[in-house]
Motif scaffolding. Structure first.
Motif, PDB file in Angstrom:
ATOM      1  N   ASP A 158       0.829  -1.199   0.000  1.00 43.46           N
ATOM      2  CA  ASP A 158       0.000   0.000   0.000  1.00 43.46           C
ATOM      3  C   ASP A 158       0.866   1.253   0.000  1.00 43.46           C
ATOM      4  N   SER A 159       1.995   1.196   0.700  1.00 41.84           N
ATOM      5  CA  SER A 159       2.920   2.327   0.697  1.00 41.84           C
ATOM      6  C   SER A 159       3.496   2.548  -0.689  1.00 41.84           C
ATOM      7  N   VAL A 160       3.774   1.436  -1.415  1.00 36.38           N
ATOM      8  CA  VAL A 160       4.256   1.549  -2.784  1.00 36.38           C
ATOM      9  C   VAL A 160       3.186   2.205  -3.661  1.00 36.38           C
ATOM     10  N   VAL A 161       1.926   1.791  -3.455  1.00 33.01           N
ATOM     11  CA  VAL A 161       0.815   2.393  -4.193  1.00 33.01           C
ATOM     12  C   VAL A 161       0.715   3.883  -3.895  1.00 33.01           C
ATOM     13  N   GLU A 162       0.890   4.236  -2.640  1.00 32.63           N
ATOM     14  CA  GLU A 162       0.836   5.651  -2.258  1.00 32.63           C
ATOM     15  C   GLU A 162       1.943   6.434  -2.948  1.00 32.63           C
ATOM     16  N   VAL A 163       3.112   5.832  -3.087  1.00 28.11           N
ATOM     17  CA  VAL A 163       4.208   6.488  -3.808  1.00 28.11           C
ATOM     18  C   VAL A 163       3.808   6.697  -5.268  1.00 28.11           C
ATOM     19  N   LEU A 164       3.250   5.663  -5.901  1.00 33.43           N
ATOM     20  CA  LEU A 164       2.829   5.783  -7.297  1.00 33.43           C
ATOM     21  C   LEU A 164       1.734   6.836  -7.453  1.00 33.43           C
ATOM     22  N   SER A 165       0.790   6.831  -6.525  1.00 35.48           N
ATOM     23  CA  SER A 165      -0.307   7.789  -6.570  1.00 35.48           C
ATOM     24  C   SER A 165       0.211   9.222  -6.429  1.00 35.48           C
ATOM     25  N   ALA A 166       1.067   9.437  -5.426  1.00 37.37           N
ATOM     26  CA  ALA A 166       1.628  10.778  -5.217  1.00 37.37           C
ATOM     27  C   ALA A 166       2.514  11.183  -6.386  1.00 37.37           C
ATOM     28  N   ALA A 167       3.246  10.218  -6.946  1.00 42.96           N
ATOM     29  CA  ALA A 167       4.101  10.522  -8.096  1.00 42.96           C
ATOM     30  C   ALA A 167       3.265  10.938  -9.301  1.00 42.96           C
ATOM     31  N   ALA A 168       2.092  10.305  -9.476  1.00 45.76           N
ATOM     32  CA  ALA A 168       1.206  10.679 -10.576  1.00 45.76           C
ATOM     33  C   ALA A 168       0.725  12.122 -10.413  1.00 45.76           C
ATOM     34  N   VAL A 169       0.404  12.502  -9.182  1.00 46.66           N
ATOM     35  CA  VAL A 169      -0.033  13.875  -8.924  1.00 46.66           C
ATOM     36  C   VAL A 169       1.145  14.842  -9.108  1.00 46.66           C
ATOM     37  N   ALA A 170       2.338  14.427  -8.668  1.00 50.03           N
ATOM     38  CA  ALA A 170       3.525  15.275  -8.854  1.00 50.03           C
ATOM     39  C   ALA A 170       3.794  15.492 -10.343  1.00 50.03           C
ATOM     40  N   TRP A 171       3.662  14.411 -11.122  1.00 56.29           N
ATOM     41  CA  TRP A 171       3.838  14.518 -12.578  1.00 56.29           C
ATOM     42  C   TRP A 171       2.812  15.469 -13.172  1.00 56.29           C
ATOM     43  N   GLN A 172       1.588  15.346 -12.710  1.00 53.03           N
ATOM     44  CA  GLN A 172       0.523  16.212 -13.217  1.00 53.03           C
ATOM     45  C   GLN A 172       0.832  17.679 -12.953  1.00 53.03           C
ATOM     46  N   PHE A 173       1.241  17.994 -11.720  1.00 48.95           N
ATOM     47  CA  PHE A 173       1.432  19.392 -11.351  1.00 48.95           C
ATOM     48  C   PHE A 173       2.813  19.931 -11.724  1.00 48.95           C
ATOM     49  N   ALA A 174       3.623  19.088 -12.377  1.00 51.53           N
ATOM     50  CA  ALA A 174       4.887  19.582 -12.930  1.00 51.53           C
ATOM     51  C   ALA A 174       4.662  20.224 -14.297  1.00 51.53           C
ATOM     52  N   ALA A 175       3.472  20.018 -14.867  1.00 46.09           N
ATOM     53  CA  ALA A 175       3.151  20.572 -16.186  1.00 46.09           C
ATOM     54  C   ALA A 175       2.650  22.008 -16.067  1.00 46.09           C
ATOM     55  N   PRO A 176       2.844  22.814 -17.107  1.00 48.59           N
ATOM     56  CA  PRO A 176       2.318  24.187 -17.096  1.00 48.59           C
ATOM     57  C   PRO A 176       0.795  24.220 -16.961  1.00 48.59           C
ATOM     58  N   ASP A 177       0.127  23.189 -17.502  1.00 44.29           N
ATOM     59  CA  ASP A 177      -1.324  23.098 -17.424  1.00 44.29           C
ATOM     60  C   ASP A 177      -1.689  21.768 -16.752  1.00 44.29           C
ATOM     61  N   PRO A 178      -1.672  21.709 -15.418  1.00 47.26           N
ATOM     62  CA  PRO A 178      -1.917  20.446 -14.715  1.00 47.26           C
ATOM     63  C   PRO A 178      -3.261  19.807 -15.039  1.00 47.26           C
ATOM     64  N   GLU A 179      -4.288  20.631 -15.299  1.00 48.24           N
ATOM     65  CA  GLU A 179      -5.609  20.082 -15.559  1.00 48.24           C
ATOM     66  C   GLU A 179      -5.629  19.173 -16.780  1.00 48.24           C
TER      67      GLU A 179
END
Length: 231
Positions: A62-83
């Motif tokens: 579950d901790s690994v999943v949380e890392v993947l989940s948070a990484a997906a959000v980090a990837w999203q908000f690294a873009a100029p247009d996160p939406e």
């Protein structure tokens, strides 16, 4: 949607400067979440293998999943247009939940069918207690920020973090019952509860959308649907 609801949603939309601040906050909290969960995963998986504990192994996954989940959000908000990346991030979060449920269910079923009694794990008990204290704070901060920003993926990730805290309690009970009373079956049963939580959250993340009514559903109806969240 009625004009009044649309107007209400627009009135709550933060301006560009505020959105930039909120996006930075989300990047900060997901970075902290990733760092904590990497350590948590290593400790839980190691302790789980040493103690032959399905619940600890499930918690580590579950901790690994949380890392993947948070990484997906980090990837999203690294873009100029996160939406623009929100739907993809939601899909990654959903798949990570389903993968967790599958692996944990198989491991728990094996333990129940073979009547494998796990060993006592002091490290596991301490880890569960610490996570129970730490994770709700991460979840609250990300959820509050995600709600103001109108980000379905941030809200979904905050729920995953809160589930991690809930699973810490499930894990703690299972480990204590096994250690104190010798109830070996409490460990795989706790693991199956972890899997059930993962399936439910995975389905909600899969059905969640980047904008509109699904966001309201994700946050329990606390916000009205918005027409402008993907603008």
């Amino acid at each position: 949607m009625s004009k009044s609801l649309a107007a209400a949603g627009t009135a709550r939309t933060p301006d560009a400067a505020r959105r930039a601040v909120l996006r930075r906050r989300i990047r900060w909290v997901v970075t902290a979440t990733i760092a904590y969960n990497v350590v948590e995963a290593v400790v839980a998986l190691t302790a789980g293998r040493l103690a032959s504990s399905s619940a600890l192994l499930g918690f580590g996954l579950d901790s690994v999943v949380e890392v993947l989940s948070a990484a997906a959000v980090a990837w999203q908000f690294a873009a100029p247009d996160p939406e623009a990346r929100e739907r993809t991030a939601m899909r990654v979060i959903a798949f990570s939940f389903f993968g967790l449920a599958l692996v944990v269910t198989v491991e728990a079923a094996r333990a129940l069918l073979t009547a494998s009694a796990p060993e006592h794990s002091t490290v596991g008990i301490v880890l569960a207690a610490v996570s129970l204290l730490v994770m709700p704070g991460f979840s609250w901060f990300e959820r509050r920020t995600g709600l103001e920003l109108g980000s379905a993926s941030a809200v979904a990730d905050s729920r995953q973090t809160l589930i991690c805290a809930s699973l810490s309690a499930v894990l703690l009970v299972g480990l204590v019952l096994n250690s104190a009373l010798g109830w070996w079956w409490a460990d795989p049963i706790a693991a199956l509860l972890i899997a059930a939580f993962a399936v439910r959250e995975g389905m909600e993340a899969w059905e969640g959308d980047a904008c509109g009514t699904p966001l309201a559903e994700l946050i329990g109806g606390e916000d009205e649907p918005r027409d402008d969240c993907c603008d």
